[in-house]
Design a protein around this motif. Structure first.
Motif, PDB file in Angstrom:
ATOM      1  N   PRO A  48       0.812  -1.227   0.000  1.00 16.26           N
ATOM      2  CA  PRO A  48       0.000   0.000   0.000  1.00 16.26           C
ATOM      3  C   PRO A  48       0.843   1.274   0.000  1.00 16.26           C
ATOM      4  O   PRO A  48       0.332   2.361  -0.293  1.00 16.26           O
ATOM      5  CB  PRO A  48      -0.818  -0.117   1.288  1.00 16.26           C
ATOM      6  N   LEU A  49       2.134   1.154   0.324  1.00 18.98           N
ATOM      7  CA  LEU A  49       3.027   2.318   0.349  1.00 18.98           C
ATOM      8  C   LEU A  49       3.826   2.440  -0.945  1.00 18.98           C
ATOM      9  O   LEU A  49       4.879   3.092  -0.980  1.00 18.98           O
ATOM     10  CB  LEU A  49       3.990   2.208   1.539  1.00 18.98           C
ATOM     11  N   ALA A  50       3.356   1.825  -2.015  1.00 20.60           N
ATOM     12  CA  ALA A  50       4.096   1.796  -3.280  1.00 20.60           C
ATOM     13  C   ALA A  50       4.419   3.196  -3.795  1.00 20.60           C
ATOM     14  O   ALA A  50       5.503   3.436  -4.339  1.00 20.60           O
ATOM     15  CB  ALA A  50       3.305   1.012  -4.321  1.00 20.60           C
ATOM     16  N   GLU A  51       3.490   4.137  -3.635  1.00 22.98           N
ATOM     17  CA  GLU A  51       3.720   5.484  -4.149  1.00 22.98           C
ATOM     18  C   GLU A  51       4.943   6.130  -3.514  1.00 22.98           C
ATOM     19  O   GLU A  51       5.679   6.875  -4.177  1.00 22.98           O
ATOM     20  CB  GLU A  51       2.482   6.352  -3.919  1.00 22.98           C
ATOM     21  N   SER A  52       5.179   5.844  -2.235  1.00 24.21           N
ATOM     22  CA  SER A  52       6.347   6.422  -1.569  1.00 24.21           C
ATOM     23  C   SER A  52       7.647   5.851  -2.139  1.00 24.21           C
ATOM     24  O   SER A  52       8.658   6.559  -2.235  1.00 24.21           O
ATOM     25  CB  SER A  52       6.271   6.183  -0.061  1.00 24.21           C
ATOM     26  N   TYR A  53       7.627   4.579  -2.518  1.00 27.40           N
ATOM     27  CA  TYR A  53       8.828   3.977  -3.117  1.00 27.40           C
ATOM     28  C   TYR A  53       9.156   4.657  -4.447  1.00 27.40           C
ATOM     29  O   TYR A  53      10.306   5.062  -4.686  1.00 27.40           O
ATOM     30  CB  TYR A  53       8.629   2.478  -3.337  1.00 27.40           C
ATOM     31  N   PHE A  54       8.158   4.777  -5.313  1.00 24.37           N
ATOM     32  CA  PHE A  54       8.403   5.377  -6.627  1.00 24.37           C
ATOM     33  C   PHE A  54       8.725   6.866  -6.509  1.00 24.37           C
ATOM     34  O   PHE A  54       9.515   7.396  -7.310  1.00 24.37           O
ATOM     35  CB  PHE A  54       7.190   5.150  -7.536  1.00 24.37           C
ATOM     36  N   ALA A  55       8.155   7.525  -5.503  1.00 24.13           N
ATOM     37  CA  ALA A  55       8.493   8.933  -5.274  1.00 24.13           C
ATOM     38  C   ALA A  55       9.956   9.072  -4.851  1.00 24.13           C
ATOM     39  O   ALA A  55      10.658   9.993  -5.296  1.00 24.13           O
ATOM     40  CB  ALA A  55       7.579   9.531  -4.207  1.00 24.13           C
ATOM     41  N   LEU A  56      10.425   8.153  -4.004  1.00 25.03           N
ATOM     42  CA  LEU A  56      11.825   8.162  -3.583  1.00 25.03           C
ATOM     43  C   LEU A  56      12.735   7.887  -4.768  1.00 25.03           C
ATOM     44  O   LEU A  56      13.746   8.575  -4.960  1.00 25.03           O
ATOM     45  CB  LEU A  56      12.038   7.112  -2.490  1.00 25.03           C
ATOM     46  N   LEU A  72      17.219   9.739  -8.017  1.00 23.50           N
ATOM     47  CA  LEU A  72      18.033   8.850  -7.194  1.00 23.50           C
ATOM     48  C   LEU A  72      18.262   7.514  -7.903  1.00 23.50           C
ATOM     49  O   LEU A  72      19.345   6.923  -7.784  1.00 23.50           O
ATOM     50  CB  LEU A  72      17.343   8.616  -5.844  1.00 23.50           C
ATOM     51  N   GLY A  73      17.258   7.051  -8.632  1.00 28.03           N
ATOM     52  CA  GLY A  73      17.435   5.818  -9.394  1.00 28.03           C
ATOM     53  C   GLY A  73      18.498   5.961 -10.461  1.00 28.03           C
ATOM     54  O   GLY A  73      19.312   5.046 -10.671  1.00 28.03           O
ATOM     55  N   ALA A  74      18.527   7.115 -11.135  1.00 26.80           N
ATOM     56  CA  ALA A  74      19.540   7.356 -12.162  1.00 26.80           C
ATOM     57  C   ALA A  74      20.926   7.523 -11.543  1.00 26.80           C
ATOM     58  O   ALA A  74      21.932   7.072 -12.105  1.00 26.80           O
ATOM     59  CB  ALA A  74      19.176   8.595 -12.981  1.00 26.80           C
ATOM     60  N   TRP A  75      20.995   8.177 -10.380  1.00 23.99           N
ATOM     61  CA  TRP A  75      22.280   8.294  -9.693  1.00 23.99           C
ATOM     62  C   TRP A  75      22.836   6.911  -9.345  1.00 23.99           C
ATOM     63  O   TRP A  75      24.043   6.663  -9.440  1.00 23.99           O
ATOM     64  CB  TRP A  75      22.126   9.124  -8.412  1.00 23.99           C
TER      65      TRP A  75
END
Length: 438
Positions: A48-56, A72-75
């Motif tokens: 249910p917290l998936a949006e926070s993961y993708f936002a991070l 951050l993913g690209a870094w």
């Protein structure tokens, strides 16, 4: 009649076997960490917290005028993986200078095996996909091998794997990484900006000159490399990134500039440790313990639950990647090895059987880190992106389970071989098997 054919795989020196054993133990810890981080990402992305993961993952930081305003993913993909590829460069340099790849006769079989492990999975991918140019961009996804993940599986199921087979696995993985580097540089460099390249080349030349001239100084002063070479390396990485060439290539080039031999001897006439070995000792924990696990955390998070799951796993890209990694890798490696041994009139040595190489080929089907990177480059978004990532995770699990079953069944044989090779009748601290010819 005595069999005079050359033995394969090469045994390697006792010092090399000990070094490889230490390296594999470190890589196994890193492999376990990256699996844990990938699992956390997968659970979080489907909670249910998936949006926070993708936002991070998509949160941007950096300085735009230097082309360094990245998520951050690209870094993690462009920056942290450069550390991993720096170690790949170090290992490649070592193999070419003092390792198995320095001798063409010794290198031809693992090189052929690595090439077969790239060509066959790519061919399977193309056959499954068919004439769709958009989907064919992912042909290189199933060609990579994740040595850290593979070694983690190996450490759990095969503690008595013969030393010569471990050396073969590592050499194969090193060549596989070299091929992957070439693929990324040639096929996944878009929008090339040549302006920063001269600055990157000049920085690399300065870096190489300092490393070559002052390697003894750097080896004796542990912080000197961090204070002098590291800033230059970061600048080179930034210019390469700004040029449009994938920044991990900078890591390989920097690693390849570090000298392997020290050129100095101690009082007993033994050559001192080279700068490459010193750097490997310092950077490997950073790579295995932080850089690769963090990349896995940001790369592995994909939604696999819900109504779209069946559509995702049944996508042609997913089927092609799973077939390429799980089937193509072992078939390509074993077939190419068989052809190379026939061409060089070599034979399996040390009590090994072809089924052992099948197990190694299945381990090589664990793509993960580099496969995830290539998937990111091939499919920036959309259903194909999710299908590729899910397929990589699924294929890596299937390859790991298959290799575990096969090599686990062979472990008793490995234990017997290890016991035989550990005999030290003359008590000089070196097993007798490394002091005589087969």
């Amino acid at each position: 009649m005595t069999d005079t054919r050359r033995s394969f795989p090469a045994r390697g020196s006792y010092r090399e076997v000990r070094r490889i054993g230490t390296l594999l133990r470190k890589e196994s810890v890193g492999g376990i960490l990256l699996v844990v981080m990938a699992a956390i990402a997968l659970v979080w992305a489907n909670s249910p917290l998936a949006e926070s993961y993708f936002a991070l993952r998509d949160f941007e930081v950096g300085y735009e005028p230097w082309h360094l305003r990245l998520s951050l993913g690209a870094w993690a993909a462009d920056g942290l993986l450069a550390i991993f590829f720096f170690l790949v460069g170090l290992e490649l340099k070592r193999e070419f200078v003092v390792g198995d790849l320095r001798d063409r006769r010794t290198a031809i079989v693992p090189v052929a095996a690595a090439v077969g492990g790239v060509v066959v999975p790519a061919a399977i991918f193309v056959l499954v996909i068919g004439p769709d140019p958009e989907l064919l961009r992912g042909w290189a996804v199933p060609t990579a091998t994740d040595i850290a993940f593979a070694v983690a599986v190996l450490a759990i199921i095969g503690s008595h794997l013969p030393a010569r087979l471990r050396l073969f696995l590592l050499t194969l993985a090193v060549v596989d990484d070299l091929i992957a580097i070439g693929i990324i540089a040639i096929f996944y460099t878009d929008d090339l900006n040549p302006m920063p390249l001269p600055a990157a080349i000049l920085g690399l030349a300065l870096y190489a000159a300092l490393a070559q001239m002052r390697q003894g100084f750097f080896a004796r002063n542990r912080f000197a490399a961090w204070l002098i070479l590291l800033p230059i390396g970061v600048v080179v990485w930034a210019f390469v990134h700004a040029s449009g060439i994938h920044a991990t290539i900078a890591g390989v080039a920097l690693g390849f500039m570090i000298p392997v031999r020290s050129g100095e001897t101690d009082a007993d006439g033994v050559e001192r440790t080279g700068l490459a070995e010193e750097f490997e000792h310092r950077f490997r924990p950073l790579s295995a313990g932080f850089a690769v696990p963090v990349f896995a955390f940001f790369a592995a998070g994909v939604a696999v639950v819900g109504d779209g799951f069946v559509e995702t796993v049944s996508h042609p890209v997913a089927i092609a990647i799973v077939c390429g990694l799980v089937l193509g890798k072992p078939v390509g490696i074993v077939l190419a090895t068989w052809i190379a041994t026939k061409a060089t009139r070599s034979r399996l040595g040390g009590g090994l059987r072809w089924i052992d190489l099948v197990g190694v080929g299945m381990l090589a089907g664990i793509g993960f880190t580099v496969s995830l990177l290539v998937a990111e480059l091939s499919f920036p978004g959309g259903l194909e992106h999710d299908a590729a990532k899910v397929a990589i995770l699924l294929a890596s699990v299937l390859a790991a389970v298959g290799a575990s079953v096969l090599l686990g069944a062979r472990n008793r044989r490995y234990r017997a071989i290890a016991a035989q090779e550990s005999v030290d009748a003359d008590g000089d601290g070196v097993p007798d098997v490394y002091q005589r010819e087969e």
